[in-house]
Design a protein around this motif. Structure first.
Motif, PDB file in Angstrom:
ATOM      1  N   ARG A  24     -18.170  23.147  22.719  1.00  0.00           N
ATOM      2  CA  ARG A  24     -17.601  22.715  24.000  1.00  0.00           C
ATOM      3  C   ARG A  24     -17.787  23.780  25.086  1.00  0.00           C
ATOM      4  O   ARG A  24     -18.363  23.479  26.143  1.00  0.00           O
TER       5      ARG A  24
ATOM      6  N   PRO B  38      -9.446  22.137  29.401  1.00  0.00           N
ATOM      7  CA  PRO B  38      -9.481  21.383  28.133  1.00  0.00           C
ATOM      8  C   PRO B  38      -8.281  21.682  27.243  1.00  0.00           C
ATOM      9  O   PRO B  38      -7.806  20.805  26.512  1.00  0.00           O
ATOM     10  N   ARG B  39      -7.759  22.908  27.279  1.00  0.00           N
ATOM     11  CA  ARG B  39      -6.589  23.246  26.467  1.00  0.00           C
ATOM     12  C   ARG B  39      -5.352  22.527  26.972  1.00  0.00           C
ATOM     13  O   ARG B  39      -4.487  22.119  26.182  1.00  0.00           O
ATOM     14  N   TRP B  40      -5.255  22.368  28.286  1.00  0.00           N
ATOM     15  CA  TRP B  40      -4.101  21.652  28.841  1.00  0.00           C
ATOM     16  C   TRP B  40      -4.155  20.159  28.512  1.00  0.00           C
ATOM     17  O   TRP B  40      -3.127  19.515  28.332  1.00  0.00           O
ATOM     18  N   LEU B  41      -5.359  19.607  28.412  1.00  0.00           N
ATOM     19  CA  LEU B  41      -5.518  18.170  28.218  1.00  0.00           C
ATOM     20  C   LEU B  41      -5.484  17.755  26.754  1.00  0.00           C
ATOM     21  O   LEU B  41      -5.273  16.589  26.454  1.00  0.00           O
ATOM     22  N   SER B  42      -5.723  18.683  25.843  1.00  0.00           N
ATOM     23  CA  SER B  42      -5.834  18.322  24.423  1.00  0.00           C
ATOM     24  C   SER B  42      -4.951  19.223  23.568  1.00  0.00           C
ATOM     25  O   SER B  42      -5.132  20.444  23.556  1.00  0.00           O
ATOM     26  N   ARG B  43      -4.025  18.607  22.858  1.00  0.00           N
ATOM     27  CA  ARG B  43      -3.172  19.378  21.955  1.00  0.00           C
ATOM     28  C   ARG B  43      -3.978  19.897  20.770  1.00  0.00           C
ATOM     29  O   ARG B  43      -3.712  21.004  20.267  1.00  0.00           O
ATOM     30  N   SER B  44      -4.964  19.129  20.295  1.00  0.00           N
ATOM     31  CA  SER B  44      -5.750  19.567  19.147  1.00  0.00           C
ATOM     32  C   SER B  44      -6.506  20.858  19.452  1.00  0.00           C
ATOM     33  O   SER B  44      -6.654  21.726  18.577  1.00  0.00           O
ATOM     34  N   ILE B  45      -6.990  21.014  20.694  1.00  0.00           N
ATOM     35  CA  ILE B  45      -7.679  22.249  21.077  1.00  0.00           C
ATOM     36  C   ILE B  45      -6.697  23.413  21.073  1.00  0.00           C
ATOM     37  O   ILE B  45      -7.018  24.512  20.611  1.00  0.00           O
ATOM     38  N   ARG B  46      -5.486  23.169  21.566  1.00  0.00           N
ATOM     39  CA  ARG B  46      -4.494  24.254  21.615  1.00  0.00           C
ATOM     40  C   ARG B  46      -4.109  24.720  20.222  1.00  0.00           C
ATOM     41  O   ARG B  46      -3.841  25.901  20.002  1.00  0.00           O
TER      42      ARG B  46
END
Length: 536
Positions: free
Chosen positions: A82, A328-336
């Protein structure tokens, strides 16, 4: 012809001297070579050196890209796909667009297609420059992996922008929908060509009776085959080399033996070093060509434009980094949950490591002198000069200051999943020794006394050979001991084979870094080479 050969040899000699001087001064060699070439271009009476862009694209680019792909960790590349994609595609297009509109507003007579042409030329950072600057400086594995992955594919996206912009300048028309469709076709087919050609070379290496010398020669033929075949059908030769190189790197542990790896590694290291060195010193030598071709523009004006565009390119990259890292971290919990936060240090270092180099120079030189109707290509000389200034500013200014910025950030490994280097080395060695002991216990337990005899015999022979300096004297033993020594060597080779299989398993597990696994594989190769050269 003799003058040309003499000039090339002189450049090689000067390049080696500059590299050695740069090492003594602890300056990254691409920076020092560009500065050295710049100084040489100012020497009165020096022959005019004009670089053919085809020389760079056809001679230099395929092997350099192939080498970079070969040593890229596929595991890390896929894990950080990504951020790599956002840099290699998103940032390239964003930079090209901003540069296009700014240059049209800033430079009299500059059109939007010319702006996109300039943007496509100066948008991709250089892989070798960033890698060489980061050597000797400790940065997180994630930063290195993202920079390496970006450098593999951003050349392709920038060259595609360059092609579309060049076609727009020549034809006077540009259709976004057509450009987008062509981009997907050129990129996708370039990847496919590389995979097909790479698979062909894989089959040759695996099923034909090759030798280490043949295998090494084939590794040089492969990148040129991938590049030329893709370009012949107007696909992306860069992506063809990258995809084919990654494929061959992934399969190399299955198709290459120890002798091939040792030989090809040393040959590629020397060739890659020479090619990179020549490219960077030639960049510096192009100063005279760039200055003499300014035409109606004064040197002061051209420098002002070049410095302005350089500042814009640097700022664009820094501004891009933080939204690309955190949105992308703010939009996706899986990324966080799956990726640790890069903090403010990671994006800053990656953003500052945007040094331009060989692809930008080659693209600028490939702008034609004349349009289809015979008119002079508009603003060609100014585009070449601005490109040279951007390369000089980003490579020298950012390259020299990058180590200081890394030290200022005090960045440490922020990936909790990353294992420290010393622990990785110890863990790999423990696994290899465990399987070796298990194999010995399973297959050679009944021969323990014989193994002890073999070990003692080998130690005595080795000591005698070292003491006398004559291996022939160490071969003076009876037939029974010779057979015992041969059995000892076979035991060692069997153990090495078991350890190689364990390395394959470790690579599939993805726990340890590919670089550490390569290091251990190289050690096994050296051990096998030593056994092969022992007296039997």
């Amino acid at each position: 012809m003799q003058e040309t050969i003499l000039l090339v040899l002189s450049l090689l000699f000067v390049m080696l001297l500059l590299v050695m001087l740069g090492q003594k001064l602890r300056i990254s060699y691409p920076i020092f070579l560009v500065l050295g070439g710049l100084a040489l271009s100012l020497v009165p009476g020096l022959p005019h050196i004009v670089i053919d862009h085809e020389l760079i694209f056809l001679i230099f680019l395929p092997p350099l890209l192939y080498e970079a792909a070969w040593y890229t960790s596929w595991q890390d590349f896929w894990r950080w796909k990504r951020p790599i994609g956002l840099l290699a595609f998103g940032l390239v297009f964003f930079t090209s667009t901003i540069v296009a509109y700014v240059s049209r507003a800033m430079i009299p007579g500059f059109t939007l297609p010319l702006g996109f042409l300039l943007g496509g030329i100066i948008s991709p950072p250089d892989a070798v420059a960033a890698t060489s600057v980061l050597k000797g400086v400790k940065v997180p594995r994630r930063v290195t992996a993202i920079l390496q992955g970006e450098s593999l594919i951003n050349d392709a996206s920038s060259l595609i922008v360059f092609r579309f912009a060049l076609a727009a300048v020549v034809s006077g028309t540009f259709v976004w929908q057509q450009a987008a469709a062509t981009f997907l076709l050129v990129s996708g087919m370039g990847l496919l060509v590389g995979l097909v050609v790479g698979q062909g070379f894989y089959l040759i290496h695996r099923y034909l009776p090759t030798t280490p010398s043949i295998n090494t020669a084939l590794t040089f033929i492969a990148p040129y085959s991938m590049y030329l075949l893709a370009e012949e059908f107007h696909f992306s030769g860069v992506l063809a080399v990258v995809s084919g190189g990654l494929l061959m790197s992934y399969h190399s542990h299955r198709v290459f033996d120890a002798a091939t790896r040792l030989q090809s590694t040393s040959v590629w290291a020397s060739v890659g070093f020479v090619l990179n060195g020549l490219v960077f010193i030639l960049i510096g030598l192009e100063l005279r060509v760039a200055v003499e071709g300014l035409g109606n523009y004064s040197l002061k004006q051209a420098i002002a434009y070049g410095l302005s565009i350089s500042g814009i390119v640097i700022i664009i990259r820094l501004l891009w980094m933080y939204p690309a890292a955190f949105i992308p971290r703010w939009l996706s919990r899986s990324i966080r949950t799956s990726e640790p936060s890069p903090g403010w240090q990671g994006p800053l270092i990656i953003g500052w490591a945007g040094m331009r180099g060989v692809v930008s120079l080659a693209s600028a030189l490939s702008v034609p002198l004349l349009l289809a109707g015979g008119q002079a290509f508009p603003q060609r000389n100014l585009i070449l000069f601005i490109t040279f200034v951007v390369i000089l500013v980003t490579l020298v200014f950012q390259g020299l200051t990058l180590p200081a910025i890394i030290r200022f950030t005090r960045i440490s490994e922020y990936d909790s999943q990353a294992i420290p280097t010393d622990e990785q080395e110890a863990g790999i060695r423990l696994r290899l020794r465990t399987v070796a002991l298990a194999h010995m216990g399973q297959h050679y337990t009944s021969d323990m006394q014989e193994n002890e005899l073999i070990r003692a015999l080998h130690q005595r022979m080795h000591a005698e050979a070292q003491r006398t300096g004559n291996l022939l004297e160490a071969l003076d033993y009876d037939e029974s001991k010779r057979l015992a020594l041969q059995r000892y060597h076979q035991v060692l080779l069997d153990v090495l084979q078991v350890q190689r299989k364990e390395l394959f398993a470790l690579r599939r597990e993805g726990v340890f870094e590919d670089e550490m696994l390569r290091h251990q594989e190289a050690q096994l190769d050296l051990d096998e080479a030593k056994i092969s050269h022992m007296p039997h």
